[in-house]
Enzyme design. Sequence first.
Site, short mmCIF file in Angstrom:
data_model
loop_
_atom_site.label_atom_id
_atom_site.label_comp_id
_atom_site.label_asym_id
_atom_site.label_seq_id
_atom_site.Cartn_x
_atom_site.Cartn_y
_atom_site.Cartn_z
N LYS A 99 0.88 -1.18 0.00
CA LYS A 99 0.00 0.00 0.00
C LYS A 99 0.91 1.22 0.00
CE LYS A 99 -1.95 2.99 2.07
NZ LYS A 99 -1.80 4.44 1.76
N GLY A 143 1.95 4.07 13.51
CA GLY A 143 2.52 2.80 13.94
C GLY A 143 1.71 2.17 15.05
N GLU A 154 9.02 0.85 11.26
CA GLU A 154 10.14 1.81 11.17
C GLU A 154 9.49 3.18 11.28
OE1 GLU A 154 12.31 4.44 10.03
OE2 GLU A 154 12.50 3.57 8.02
N GLY A 174 6.46 4.75 8.70
CA GLY A 174 5.68 5.98 8.76
C GLY A 174 5.75 6.58 10.15
N SER A 175 4.74 7.33 10.51
CA SER A 175 4.77 8.04 11.78
C SER A 175 4.55 7.09 12.96
CB SER A 175 3.69 9.12 11.79
OG SER A 175 2.43 8.54 11.60
N THR A 176 5.06 7.48 14.11
CA THR A 176 4.88 6.69 15.33
C THR A 176 3.39 6.59 15.68
OG1 THR A 176 7.09 7.14 16.13
CG2 THR A 176 5.44 6.64 17.81
N GLU A 177 2.69 7.69 15.43
CA GLU A 177 1.25 7.73 15.70
C GLU A 177 0.51 6.63 14.90
OE1 GLU A 177 0.19 11.46 14.15
OE2 GLU A 177 -1.86 11.40 14.89
N CYS A 183 13.07 10.26 8.55
CA CYS A 183 12.84 9.84 9.93
C CYS A 183 14.13 9.95 10.75
CB CYS A 183 12.28 8.43 9.96
SG CYS A 183 13.18 7.32 8.88
P1 ADP Z 1 2.76 10.95 7.51
O1 ADP Z 1 2.07 11.35 8.80
O2 ADP Z 1 4.15 11.37 7.48
O3 ADP Z 1 1.95 11.24 6.27
P2 ADP Z 1 1.80 8.37 7.93
O4 ADP Z 1 2.36 7.55 9.02
O5 ADP Z 1 0.48 9.03 8.11
O6 ADP Z 1 2.89 9.39 7.54
O7 ADP Z 1 1.69 7.53 6.59
C1 ADP Z 1 2.53 6.49 6.21
C2 ADP Z 1 1.71 5.44 5.52
O8 ADP Z 1 0.73 4.96 6.42
C3 ADP Z 1 0.93 5.94 4.29
O9 ADP Z 1 0.93 4.92 3.30
C4 ADP Z 1 -0.47 6.12 4.84
O10 ADP Z 1 -1.47 5.98 3.86
C5 ADP Z 1 -0.54 4.98 5.83
N1 ADP Z 1 -1.55 5.14 6.88
C6 ADP Z 1 -2.02 6.28 7.43
N2 ADP Z 1 -2.96 6.02 8.36
C7 ADP Z 1 -3.09 4.67 8.41
C8 ADP Z 1 -3.88 3.77 9.19
N3 ADP Z 1 -4.75 4.20 10.09
N4 ADP Z 1 -3.73 2.45 8.98
C9 ADP Z 1 -2.84 1.98 8.08
N5 ADP Z 1 -2.07 2.77 7.32
C10 ADP Z 1 -2.19 4.10 7.47
#
Ligand code: ADP
Length: 502
Positions: free
Chosen positions: A199, A257, A274, A252-255, A308
């Site tokens: 994805k 994650g 990561e 992606g973000s810790t949030e 990151c």
């Molecule tokens: P940023 O905040 O830097 O945009 P994210 O962590 O939001 O980074 O995004 C990284 C990836 O995680 C993207 O592919 C995004 O579509 C995906 N993503 C965002 N929210 C969710 C979620 N709730 N569940 C799964 N994947 C997500």
Amino acid sequence: MNPATQPFVLSQPTQAFLHQPKRMLIGGQWVEAVAGQTFAVHDPAGENIIAHVPEGRAEDVDLAVRAARRAFESGPWATMSPAERGKIIWRIGDLLLQHADELAEIESLDNGKPRAVAYAADVPLSADMFHYMAGWATKIHGNHLSLSCLYTPGVPYHAYTRSEPIGVVGQIIPWNFPLLMAAWKLAPALAAGCTVVLKVAEETPLSALRLGELLQAAGLPDGVVNIVTGYGETAGAALAAHPGVDKVAFTGSTEVGRLIVQAAAGNLKKVSLELGGKSPNIIFKDADLDTAIAGAASAIFFNHGQCCCAGSRLYVEKSVFDRVVDGVANIAQKIKLGPGMDPNTEMGPLVSSIQQNRVCGYLDLGRQEGARAVVGGQRRQGSGYFVEPTVLVDTQPQMRVVQEEIFGPVVVAMPFENLEDELVAEANNSIYGLAAGIWTHDLSRAHRVAARLKAGTVWVNCYNIFDASLPFGGYKQSGWGRESSEAVLSNYLETKAVAIRL
Ligand code: ADP
């Protein structure tokens, strides 16, 4: 396309790619979303629409997972020799290099990074990850074990382990290095023999779609890699929660994650993460200061700070603090902002208006908290999501700009006295632990401090050194598991123990 913001002619292959309708790759077919919805992809320099891609949702993810399951259980991939798998993975690397021009243009247009950087870094590093992992395909093995079996004295056993692919893997990647993150995720999973649903980030889906075509050209069987475009809250969440997925690998973000971990709990799928960072970059007064200053600037401004592992907390020994801050500010002042496709551009726009607002929100917050921008500190007016490279001083350790990941070209610079314990405590005073930098000529100190920093990577007299053979990942809330190197393979393998009574 608006010629005022896109003055540089795209190559013919890139134009052809942009003009063709965009589809998702599922089961070897290029398909629209089941619901028929699409969303627009923007060029962050001109803010204009460059493509529409399918808006994949739960039902599309489900189809992709089913295709990956079929390919894992019964397709040619399931019975292919490791050497054959390795050859396909190697060919993917070759094809990336052959199409480097086009991929760099797509990446620059979609993400905003300078084309020259994408060409010099993103594309070759992506190719290298496939080439490196191609070699691992034939080197994954179990062990022979000598059993003692105390309760069956005298009975001989033959026992061994098998390293088996974990199964169907869901991979969710971010927008900061779209092609490279796809490579980091796909290459080891393929080397291990897994099948994948990838994805991609909604901000930057294009290079992965071109990669999908190259995967097919390399001879990857249908369904081994499926590529879904869609939003995180829908497609990403559906993938993380899907009961047919054996493992989810997320960058992606810790949030987010944390959300992935929760979603994965349903079938207790394996998870590797990561995540974010707030990495300390430490300059001692005995360092080669010119090199350290250039290194500190590049540690934060590379990829516009959207890394990151960005060196976003700069600790400088007090007696050289002013010199280093002036030096970094001077570099920041001269960085040429512009569209990624402009060959004169040194820093492109941030990826989206959301990101621009987020970074500028931190700049406002920093000012309210009492920090001072020595250079930068503003968004650039006009079109494009530009933010000036910024150096903040006069900060306190608990300020949010010191503690939180800004993910933009903003560094906080702080002086320290030469007291190693205090310095190390301050550098480790973070919920994150992804990376760190040390600049010194004192070899003993370099090793001592490197050992005491709670970070997955420590760079000494350098920064942002990536290599397929170097593990990468985080301590603390920067993640679970490692990317790259031999270490990443364990993310995609199960160990089976076999004990045979002879
Ligand atoms: P940023 O905040 O830097 O945009 P994210 O962590 O939001 O980074 O995004 C990284 C990836 O995680 C993207 O592919 C995004 O579509 C995906 N993503 C965002 N929210 C969710 C979620 N709730 N569940 C799964 N994947 C997500």
